[in-house]
Design a protein around this motif. Structure first.
Motif, PDB file in Angstrom:
ATOM      1  N   SER A  43       0.839  -1.190   0.000  1.00  7.03           N
ATOM      2  CA  SER A  43       0.000   0.000   0.000  1.00  7.03           C
ATOM      3  C   SER A  43       0.878   1.246   0.000  1.00  7.03           C
ATOM      4  N   THR A  48      -1.565   2.749  -7.952  1.00  6.68           N
ATOM      5  CA  THR A  48      -2.737   3.490  -8.420  1.00  6.68           C
ATOM      6  C   THR A  48      -2.318   4.801  -9.065  1.00  6.68           C
ATOM      7  N   GLN A  91     -11.051   1.032  -7.954  1.00  8.62           N
ATOM      8  CA  GLN A  91     -11.175   0.047  -6.896  1.00  8.62           C
ATOM      9  C   GLN A  91     -12.570   0.082  -6.267  1.00  8.62           C
TER      10      GLN A  91
END
Length: 153
Positions: A43, A48, A91
């Motif tokens: 993460s 992204t 997402q």
């Protein structure tokens, strides 16, 4: 002569906060036509952000991006997201809760004649196997069905 990559990033950097390391730092990547690529990492590592840069939802601080041999980002180049021919499924699916499945899918077809919009919407709903759900709203769908709507759009 080698074939142009489907997507190419050269020296792409994107930071969000001054004094913090960039989310994407000097990324160079070439994705061959027909290839399947997975971006894996923890993460916050920039997966992204990289996809948002390719789609045009973010502007890089430095670097160049080419899609199908056409520059979309560079020193004197900026092609807006809607003119890139790239799609992205978020997402969280980013569906409009007040629109039906069919209206969500047809949303981006506002420049198409109404009859063709209906035909194209029906075709893509059949393609992802959710034509029977066309009149439902996102809150009436399972997570997998919502993902198919987002993919169809």
């Amino acid at each position: 002569m080698p074939e142009q990559p489907a997507v190419e990033l050269v020296g792409v950097t994107k930071g969000f906060q001054s004094g913090q390391p960039p989310a994407v730092d000097d990324l160079t990547l070439a994705v061959p036509r027909g290839a399947i690529l997975a971006l894996l990492g923890p993460s916050g590592c920039g997966k992204t952000t990289t996809l948002r840069l390719i789609a045009g939802f973010e502007r890089p601080d430095h670097g160049e991006i080419t899609i199908d041999g056409r520059p979309v980002v560079g020193p004197q180049t900026w092609v807006p997201p809607e003119a890139r021919g790239a799609g992205m499924v978020f997402q969280d699916y980013a569906l409009f809760p007040h629109l039906t499945v069919a209206d969500n899918v047809a949303f981006g077809l506002h420049t198409v004649l109404p009859a063709e919009r209906v035909a194209r919407t029906g075709a893509v709903l059949r393609l992802v196997g959710i034509e029977a759900l066309a009149h439902r709203f996102p809150h009436e769908l399972s997570g997998g069905q919502q993902q198919r709507v987002a993919l169809a759009r």
